[in-house]
Motif scaffolding. Structure first.
Motif, PDB file in Angstrom:
ATOM      1  N   UNK A  49       0.839  -1.212   0.000  1.00  0.00           N
ATOM      2  CA  UNK A  49       0.000   0.000   0.000  1.00  0.00           C
ATOM      3  C   UNK A  49       0.869   1.256   0.000  1.00  0.00           C
ATOM      4  N   UNK A  50       1.912   1.266   0.832  1.00  0.00           N
ATOM      5  CA  UNK A  50       2.816   2.416   0.881  1.00  0.00           C
ATOM      6  C   UNK A  50       3.484   2.643  -0.465  1.00  0.00           C
ATOM      7  N   UNK A  51       3.986   1.574  -1.078  1.00  0.00           N
ATOM      8  CA  UNK A  51       4.644   1.694  -2.374  1.00  0.00           C
ATOM      9  C   UNK A  51       3.698   2.191  -3.450  1.00  0.00           C
ATOM     10  N   UNK A  52       2.476   1.689  -3.438  1.00  0.00           N
ATOM     11  CA  UNK A  52       1.474   2.108  -4.421  1.00  0.00           C
ATOM     12  C   UNK A  52       1.119   3.583  -4.232  1.00  0.00           C
ATOM     13  N   UNK A  53       0.914   3.992  -2.982  1.00  0.00           N
ATOM     14  CA  UNK A  53       0.577   5.398  -2.719  1.00  0.00           C
ATOM     15  C   UNK A  53       1.744   6.317  -3.065  1.00  0.00           C
ATOM     16  N   UNK A  54       2.973   5.878  -2.799  1.00  0.00           N
ATOM     17  CA  UNK A  54       4.141   6.662  -3.172  1.00  0.00           C
ATOM     18  C   UNK A  54       4.183   6.853  -4.689  1.00  0.00           C
ATOM     19  N   UNK A  55       3.941   5.769  -5.432  1.00  0.00           N
ATOM     20  CA  UNK A  55       3.955   5.843  -6.899  1.00  0.00           C
ATOM     21  C   UNK A  55       2.853   6.781  -7.405  1.00  0.00           C
ATOM     22  N   UNK A  56       1.655   6.701  -6.819  1.00  0.00           N
ATOM     23  CA  UNK A  56       0.573   7.608  -7.220  1.00  0.00           C
ATOM     24  C   UNK A  56       0.952   9.060  -6.935  1.00  0.00           C
ATOM     25  N   UNK A  57       1.513   9.316  -5.762  1.00  0.00           N
ATOM     26  CA  UNK A  57       1.898  10.685  -5.384  1.00  0.00           C
ATOM     27  C   UNK A  57       2.984  11.215  -6.323  1.00  0.00           C
ATOM     28  N   UNK A  58       3.993  10.399  -6.593  1.00  0.00           N
ATOM     29  CA  UNK A  58       5.094  10.830  -7.455  1.00  0.00           C
ATOM     30  C   UNK A  58       4.651  11.008  -8.905  1.00  0.00           C
ATOM     31  N   UNK A  59       3.779  10.140  -9.371  1.00  0.00           N
ATOM     32  CA  UNK A  59       3.376  10.152 -10.780  1.00  0.00           C
ATOM     33  C   UNK A  59       2.298  11.204 -11.078  1.00  0.00           C
ATOM     34  N   UNK A  60       1.334  11.368 -10.171  1.00  0.00           N
ATOM     35  CA  UNK A  60       0.191  12.239 -10.445  1.00  0.00           C
ATOM     36  C   UNK A  60       0.117  13.470  -9.550  1.00  0.00           C
ATOM     37  N   UNK A  61       0.640  13.398  -8.336  1.00  0.00           N
ATOM     38  CA  UNK A  61       0.557  14.538  -7.416  1.00  0.00           C
ATOM     39  C   UNK A  61      -0.887  14.912  -7.151  1.00  0.00           C
ATOM     40  N   UNK A  62      -1.205  16.183  -7.320  1.00  0.00           N
ATOM     41  CA  UNK A  62      -2.575  16.642  -7.076  1.00  0.00           C
ATOM     42  C   UNK A  62      -3.410  16.713  -8.346  1.00  0.00           C
ATOM     43  N   UNK A  63      -2.912  16.147  -9.444  1.00  0.00           N
ATOM     44  CA  UNK A  63      -3.610  16.173 -10.732  1.00  0.00           C
ATOM     45  C   UNK A  63      -4.644  15.049 -10.835  1.00  0.00           C
ATOM     46  N   UNK A  64      -5.674  15.297 -11.602  1.00  0.00           N
ATOM     47  CA  UNK A  64      -6.683  14.284 -11.906  1.00  0.00           C
ATOM     48  C   UNK A  64      -6.070  13.265 -12.872  1.00  0.00           C
ATOM     49  N   UNK A  65      -6.414  11.995 -12.711  1.00  0.00           N
ATOM     50  CA  UNK A  65      -5.892  10.962 -13.594  1.00  0.00           C
ATOM     51  C   UNK A  65      -6.971   9.934 -13.893  1.00  0.00           C
TER      52      UNK A  65
END
Length: 123
Positions: A49-65
């Motif tokens: 879960x941590x790794x997945x959330x880190x990847x989402x944060x790094x890849x998308x930040x506050x942008x809609x995806x």
């Protein structure tokens, strides 16, 4: 189905997958729903879960995806809490469904991923 280029396909050194390779050929994709994260989950599941959330944060930040090729099984553990629908109406069975991170909630639930020296797969 949108493929998120550069997004990690899995947690390093594990079999926890973050993306799928191809869309469902027949029928609808797996439905997104809020899956319960129990306090007694295995440490490996928590690291995923941590790794997945880190990847989402790094890849998308506050942008809609778009949901795209993100794995529904992994997404369901954070859906409705850290990952929220970005559009209304929201179709939980669509690869084109728009999502976004609730960064405030993400930082509360996974504070370690916001440290600059943190990376997935390390202890």
């Amino acid at each position: 189905m949108e493929k998120h280029r550069g997004f990690p396909s899995r947690l390093p050194s594990s079999d926890f997958q973050f993306t799928i390779r191809q869309a469902v050929k027949k029928g609808l994709p797996a439905k997104l729903f809020k899956r319960e994260r129990y306090a007694d989950r295995r440490p490996a599941d928590r690291r995923a879960d941590e790794g997945f959330m880190w990847a989402l944060k790094e890849h998308f930040g506050d942008q809609t995806f778009a949901r795209g090729n993100l794995d529904a099984g992994r997404l369901n553990f954070v859906f409705g809490r850290e990952v929220i629908p970005a559009g209304d109406p929201f179709d939980p069975e669509s690869y084109d469904a728009l999502l976004k991170l609730d960064l405030r909630r993400t930082e509360q639930s996974f504070p370690e991923i916001f440290r600059p020296d943190w990376a997935p797969g390390q202890d």
